[in-house]
Design an enzyme around this catalytic site. Structure first.
Site, PDB file in Angstrom:
ATOM      1  N   ILE A  37       0.944  -1.193  -0.016  1.00  0.00           N
ATOM      2  CA  ILE A  37      -0.007   0.020  -0.083  1.00  0.00           C
ATOM      3  C   ILE A  37       1.011   1.175   0.049  1.00  0.00           C
ATOM      4  CG2 ILE A  37      -1.755   1.249   1.353  1.00  0.00           C
ATOM      5  CD1 ILE A  37      -2.618  -1.469   2.520  1.00  0.00           C
ATOM      6  N   GLU A  49       1.757  -3.848   5.617  1.00  0.00           N
ATOM      7  CA  GLU A  49       0.904  -3.574   4.630  1.00  0.00           C
ATOM      8  C   GLU A  49       1.574  -3.938   3.122  1.00  0.00           C
ATOM      9  OE1 GLU A  49       4.208  -1.912   4.154  1.00  0.00           O
ATOM     10  OE2 GLU A  49       3.166   0.024   3.155  1.00  0.00           O
TER      11      GLU A  49
HETATM   12  P1  GH3 Z   1       5.341   3.422   0.825  1.00  0.00           P
HETATM   13  O1  GH3 Z   1       4.578   4.017  -0.379  1.00  0.00           O
HETATM   14  O2  GH3 Z   1       6.853   3.736   0.356  1.00  0.00           O
HETATM   15  O3  GH3 Z   1       5.113   1.984   0.773  1.00  0.00           O
HETATM   16  O4  GH3 Z   1       5.318   4.003   2.056  1.00  0.00           O
HETATM   17  P2  GH3 Z   1       4.611   3.557   3.269  1.00  0.00           P
HETATM   18  O5  GH3 Z   1       4.151   4.618   4.332  1.00  0.00           O
HETATM   19  O6  GH3 Z   1       3.616   2.633   2.942  1.00  0.00           O
HETATM   20  O7  GH3 Z   1       5.614   2.552   4.215  1.00  0.00           O
HETATM   21  P3  GH3 Z   1       6.282   2.653   5.296  1.00  0.00           P
HETATM   22  O8  GH3 Z   1       7.018   1.267   5.166  1.00  0.00           O
HETATM   23  O9  GH3 Z   1       7.045   3.734   5.465  1.00  0.00           O
HETATM   24  O10 GH3 Z   1       5.237   2.124   6.527  1.00  0.00           O
HETATM   25  C1  GH3 Z   1       4.499   1.186   6.447  1.00  0.00           C
HETATM   26  C2  GH3 Z   1       3.714   1.413   7.732  1.00  0.00           C
HETATM   27  O11 GH3 Z   1       2.671   0.393   7.938  1.00  0.00           O
HETATM   28  C3  GH3 Z   1       4.160   1.679   9.007  1.00  0.00           C
HETATM   29  C4  GH3 Z   1       3.663   0.835  10.039  1.00  0.00           C
HETATM   30  O12 GH3 Z   1       3.377   1.279  11.257  1.00  0.00           O
HETATM   31  C5  GH3 Z   1       2.390   0.265   9.398  1.00  0.00           C
HETATM   32  N1  GH3 Z   1       1.796  -0.810   9.732  1.00  0.00           N
HETATM   33  C6  GH3 Z   1       2.332  -2.277   9.754  1.00  0.00           C
HETATM   34  N2  GH3 Z   1       1.495  -3.038  10.335  1.00  0.00           N
HETATM   35  C7  GH3 Z   1       0.332  -2.489  10.632  1.00  0.00           C
HETATM   36  C8  GH3 Z   1      -1.034  -2.853  11.225  1.00  0.00           C
HETATM   37  O13 GH3 Z   1      -1.054  -4.151  11.339  1.00  0.00           O
HETATM   38  N3  GH3 Z   1      -1.674  -2.069  11.358  1.00  0.00           N
HETATM   39  C9  GH3 Z   1      -1.589  -0.443  11.236  1.00  0.00           C
HETATM   40  N4  GH3 Z   1      -2.577   0.215  11.283  1.00  0.00           N
HETATM   41  N5  GH3 Z   1      -0.459  -0.085  10.745  1.00  0.00           N
HETATM   42  C10 GH3 Z   1       0.612  -1.220  10.253  1.00  0.00           C
HETATM   43 MG    MG Z   2       3.675   0.756   1.979  1.00  0.00          MG
END
Ligand code: GH3
Ligand code: MG
Length: 457
Positions: A331, A373
């Protein structure tokens, strides 16, 4: 339907004859001319079915069959004994050795094909279940040996559909010792009965005088409720036409009149065992697997399961020379969803994402939540071009409609980036595959997100 058939006979002319008949029907045939060769080929060639001559010097067919059925690598391969003697005692010896069926020389073409097809069909289904089950037990969820052991036990519920009173009574008497037997003399009544009651096996006469046994079988096969219930049909001696129709319909096994008591009980035992084995696999799969291998938030498979099953799928694609593709989706700017709307809204988005993913892949595709994600879809039998179409459809289904979250309070525009790869060489590791998909995903991100990128050829 195509399948691998192993033909075993010590007389070259017999081997040639069967080989020619089967090859003409597009079966993939391998051969062996003695017992030891047969045992080796059964392991190395991985046949879907074995046609086994009984009379061979040194090790006869019964002994070969016993050994095949006692080793785990080959015990699930159906064996058809080919015998020159039409002796009921031979059949019983064969069944006790674990044989699944018999053919008498000279081999009748129609019966041969119908029989091979019917057993291969069953084998393919059992293979599929065993494959999934093996993945489950790798995860420590269940035990194959225990399942097999339990499959051999317990009273079977058998429905006998026969309108000749003496015959019905004789069948019921033979089976009563280890089964609960119900007799029904009319096929229409029997049909009502199977809709309200569970049976492990249906024994049906194909020559009912007052109703239609074949039609009854076809009903059983077409109804969801009875589709997997084994059917053992009783056929008039020489009524090949009706037998062939029954087998084509998916009837599992048959007996010719006059019904031999030993043969009947042995075949019933075999069918019941297989049924229970399949039921257990299915039950185990539904109960324990679902809980341990799915991601609680989205209901998709979790990473552990995906990685475990993916190696099996890669192996299978390689063995069969079929393509396989894989995509990773991530995502876009998901962190900002969390930062702006809170973690709970982030979770809502993930849930909805899972639903859309599921709606846009086929049943044989394996969709999983790979991490936070990030999602992975494995597509068997799919080349990279077709996978690209799937990915585009997925991407659109995300981007086209805003995500309604927070109990309907908010509506968010969400997009995702997708990287695709496919299996290049049969010996590729799961890691290599995932890594390539990840590189493609990285390019999709770098090139502006909300897009699909296939690996460079
Ligand atoms: P990019 O377009 O480059 O993919 O940017 P991004 O913001 O999607 O990527 P980044 O890896 O910086 O952030 C991913 C975020 O997903 C960080 C983390 O807190 C969040 N996340 C991971 N698992 C879960 C979850 O189970 N629930 C929620 N609400 N957030 C989650
Ligand atoms: Mg992402």
């Amino acid at each position: 339907m195509t399948a691998r058939v192993l033909v075993v006979d010590d007389i070259p002319a017999n081997v040639k004859l069967l080989e020619a008949k089967l090859t003409a029907e597009y079966f993939d045939v391998s051969t062996a001319t003695n017992g030891l060769e047969a045992l080796e080929a059964a392991v190395s060639e991985k046949p879907d079915i074995i046609l086994l001559d009984v009379m061979m010097p040194e090790m006869d067919g019964f002994e070969v069959c016993r050994r095949l059925k006692s080793q785990p690598e080959t015990q699930h391969v159906p064996v058809i004994m080919v015998t020159a003697l039409d002796q009921p005692t031979d059949r019983v010896t064969g069944l006790e050795a674990g044989a699944d069926d018999f053919l008498t020389k000279p081999v009748d073409d129609i019966a041969l094909m119908a029989r091979v097809r019917s057993l291969v069909r069953l084998k393919l289904m059992t293979d599929e279940l065993r494959l999934r089950e093996a993945t489950g037990s790798k995860l420590g969820l269940m035990d194959d040996a225990e399942a097999l052991h339990r499959a051999g036990k317990g009273m079977g519920r058998v429905l006998v559909v026969e309108d000749r009173e003496t015959s019905a009574r004789r069948i019921a008497d033979s089976l009563r010792e280890s089964n609960r037997v119900t007799i029904e003399s009319d096929a229409r009544e029997a049909l009502m009965r199977v809709n309200g009651e569970d049976f492990d096996l249906v024994v049906v006469s194909l020559s009912l005088e007052r109703s239609d046994g074949l039609r009854f079988c076809s009903h059983l096969r077409s109804e969801e409720r009875t589709r997997n219930t084994p059917i053992l049909s009783i056929v008039e001696n020489g009524d090949t036409a009706r037998l062939v129709r029954a087998l084509d319909m998916g009837v599992n096994d048959y007996l010719m009149r006059p019904v031999d008591r030993n043969e009947l009980t042995a075949r019933v035992r075999t069918q019941l065992k297989r049924k229970r084995y399949q039921d257990l696999l299915r039950e185990n799969l539904q109960l324990s697997l679902e809980m341990a291998i799915t991601d609680p938030l989205t209901g998709l498979y979790n990473r552990r399961y995906m990685e475990s099953h993916l190696s099996t799928l890669v192996q299978r694609a390689a063995d069969r020379g079929k393509p396989m593709s894989l995509l990773i989706m991530d995502i876009d700017f998901f962190k900002s969803v969390n930062d702006t709307h809170g973690h709970d809204v982030g979770d809502d988005v993930l849930r909805e994402f899972g639903i859309r993913l599921q709606q846009n892949v086929r049943g044989i595709d394996l969709a999983c939540r790979f991490g936070g994600e990030e999602f992975v879809v494995v597509m068997p039998d799919t080349d990279v071009a077709f996978a690209h179409n799937v990915a585009e459809r997925l991407r659109k289904s995300i981007a086209a409609t805003p995500f309604v979250v927070d109990g309907g309070e908010k509506s968010l525009d969400i997009t995702a980036s997708i990287g695709i790869t496919s299996l290049h060489a049969p010996d590729e590791s799961v890691d290599q595959l995932l890594k390539r998909a990840d590189q493609a995903l990285y390019r999709a991100k770098r090139e502006g997100r909300n897009r699909v990128v296939s690996e460079a050829a």
